[in-house]
Design an enzyme around this catalytic site. Structure first.
Site, short mmCIF file in Angstrom:
data_model
loop_
_atom_site.label_atom_id
_atom_site.label_comp_id
_atom_site.label_asym_id
_atom_site.label_seq_id
_atom_site.Cartn_x
_atom_site.Cartn_y
_atom_site.Cartn_z
N GLU A 1 -0.69 -4.04 -4.52
CA GLU A 1 -1.83 -4.16 -3.60
C GLU A 1 -2.41 -2.79 -3.40
O GLU A 1 -1.75 -1.77 -3.60
CB GLU A 1 -1.38 -4.77 -2.28
N SER B 1 0.05 7.08 -1.18
CA SER B 1 -0.76 7.00 0.03
C SER B 1 -1.51 8.31 0.17
O SER B 1 -0.89 9.38 0.21
CB SER B 1 0.17 6.76 1.22
N PHE C 1 -4.79 7.01 13.57
CA PHE C 1 -5.81 6.50 12.67
C PHE C 1 -6.58 5.35 13.30
O PHE C 1 -7.81 5.30 13.23
CB PHE C 1 -5.20 6.06 11.34
N HIS D 1 5.43 7.87 11.69
CA HIS D 1 4.46 6.95 11.10
C HIS D 1 3.69 6.18 12.16
O HIS D 1 2.49 5.94 12.04
CB HIS D 1 5.13 5.98 10.13
N HIS E 1 -4.13 3.64 0.21
CA HIS E 1 -2.81 3.57 -0.40
C HIS E 1 -2.77 2.49 -1.46
O HIS E 1 -3.61 1.59 -1.50
CB HIS E 1 -1.67 3.45 0.63
N ARG F 1 -0.95 -8.49 1.26
CA ARG F 1 -1.95 -8.22 0.23
C ARG F 1 -1.39 -8.39 -1.19
O ARG F 1 -2.16 -8.46 -2.15
CB ARG F 1 -2.52 -6.81 0.41
#
Lengths: 349, 349
Positions: free
Chosen positions: A143, A219, A306, A299, A320, A178
């Site tokens: 994905e 990423s 973000f 993370h 990513h 995904r």
């Protein structure tokens, strides 16, 4: 609204999604789409390693030689260059190259030009380390996600097309959802890493055998074309947290199922650093990657920042790509690399 | 390791978990367990509302009267008191009370002592507002989580027992997976809020009709017994972010499916503020609550901070309880409250 899953790969679900049918993502994201009929791709990380005291000139020449071998009809469709210093104080130049067809990659890597160079005794004696980590996910085994639709990096540069806004993002578990394969398969791992030949502690040539469903993530963060205020915001407020997370994975990855994590900065052919970084992380499973991303404070902080700043960071290009692959579609080869390089560190002893 | 799901309620799964069978949580957490055979519990939020200019003495007397009605065999097994000022600048005293048996609650609330008081015309004319929001989840319709095993608050205070370390926590989706019902049911909502009687804009008596699978969360923070350095750490570094998130839900909840969010501080009978806060949030669905928690930067920051500091914040007592209930097991009643109170704000018009 598009699905991240190519309509050609949609099938009756045996595994459910986490979100309701009317789920609407909170901001737009996009996936790469195959413009032509392809079934399996190749990502190969080709590295040149040199110790602190060695001459970088020789390493750059080796990298340039690798790139020179890309010409010709079976060479990769796309590649990029990067530099990173690892936690053993070794320097690493890495070329990441992509093919749209494993047969082309096989022809390329077994061609006399490439095979004779890789197999030459000169590689054992020229004072440099080399690695070659290749995996070949089928189309249902990977994905991608991008915050933009133009000039896609990595595998996106060779897929040839891009979706409209996709539905499957903005919630934990959406990375898995995904994957076309997630419709029917948990993608559990089979076993651990083993040494197929050689001995990491001795240097020389080592081949590591992988296993089904090793997960590989690339990423990336590209601030090259961002306005100065956005560059500052990224470099001052976000990148330090990202670096904390990447260093954690580099130094403590074994405890969380991360076999290897290289956080690299893009360079040009002359070694000039560019305004772009990415990591290449190899994980024992997609589930292990999920657990870290969902639980590790660095993370979570990256993600929280973000989400909060997505609207104001439009010029920061984030993306990513994540894949799994069959053990039979992976190779991890090393020549005179230190024993903590790549897949060697976590081989079962 | 225990499951959060009572073994008595374990059944063959038709819906899968998100995590592998060998999942190990990153830190210990616990759930309340029923010490005796119970099938359904009752949580009732009993509120007294007064405007800025009104006399708090009268409101406290009303709250004390409510508590005085708790004596007797059918009264609640546990209750606590709190204060909050809402975004209409009204003051609210709230008693949250728990019963282990809906029949006992029905006997209590329909007893002349209680019913005559609630239905009296005096309630319409004494200058105060009143609310009573009650929901009765069956045992398979709620979950709890605590960072400790002693002196459980809320529903945990009446369940009578506590698990050992539970497996289902530390990943997104674990809240849902602690619900026994999640083994077989997505707990989707049915419809929206409607007015059963009265008119919120007119004041007076209003009854709001709910719907299946409204989700109610009570999430608490108790720093009463923490050492001074931990109190400072909490109050300076964590609480401001929590308040940001709670204010967002109070003021902007409608957009994300949060019908009502009260962030309250515990008080004693005299109104003295105690070192403990919790929120009571009503949501259109468990999925809406999940989406907010997983996506909103304030909650992500709270979660990231907690994960990072869990080991050093042992003396900060954190917990939550989340339930869904059938529409037929909910009542939301208001007397002379402002029209943005509780379930009234988001009724379908």
């Amino acid at each position: 609204m598009d699905s991240a899953i190519d309509p050609r790969l949609t099938c009756p679900r045996t595994l459910p999604r986490r979100v309701p049918e009317d789920y609407q993502p909170p901001y737009p994201s996009y996936s790469a789409r195959a413009a032509t009929r392809i079934d399996q791709v190749v990502m190969s990380c080709l590295g040149v390693q040199y110790a602190t005291e060695a001459q970088p000139e020789q390493a750059f020449e080796a990298m340039q030689h690798i790139i020179s071998m890309f010409s010709g009809p079976d060479g990769p469709r796309h590649h990029d260059l990067s530099y990173h210093r690892d936690n053993q104080d070794h320097h690493n130049l890495m070329v990441v190259a992509y093919w749209l067809d494993p047969a082309a990659y096989a022809r390329w890597s077994s061609s006399p030009m490439v095979a004779d160079w890789w197999e030459s005794d000169d590689r054992l004696q020229d004072g440099l380390g080399y690695f070659r980590e290749t995996h070949c996910p089928r189309l249902e085994q990977f994905e991608t996600i991008y915050g933009y639709q133009n000039d896609l990096p990595g595998i996106g540069a060779v897929m040839g097309a891009v979706t409209g806004e996709i539905n499957e993002h903005g919630y934990w578990g959406s990375m898995r959802e995904r994957f076309p394969l997630s419709q029917t398969d948990w993608m559990w791992p089979s076993g651990g890493l083993t040494v197929a030949s050689g001995n990491p502690a001795d240097g020389g040539r080592v081949v590591v055998k992988g296993h089904d469903n090793i997960a590989v993530i690339r990423s990336g963060q590209d601030w090259k074309h961002a306005a100065p205020d956005q560059q500052s915001l990224y470099l001052d407020k976000i990148q330090p947290t990202l670096v904390d997370g990447m260093n954690f994975l580099r130094d403590n990855g074994q405890a969380v199922g991360c076999y290897s994590n290289r956080f690299v900065q893009s360079i040009d052919l002359d070694g000039t650093l560019l305004g772009e970084t990415y990591n290449v992380g190899h994980w024992s499973s997609l589930a292990a990657l999920e657990r870290w991303a969902e639980t590790h404070s660095t993370h979570l902080r990256i993600f929280a920042t973000f989400v909060k700043m997505a609207a104001t960071l439009e010029e920061l290009r984030l993306y990513h790509e994540v894949s799994v692959s069959d053990g039979s579609n992976q190779t991890s080869e090393y020549i005179n690399c230190h024993p903590a390089t790549g897949m060697m560190r976590d081989v079962c002893r």
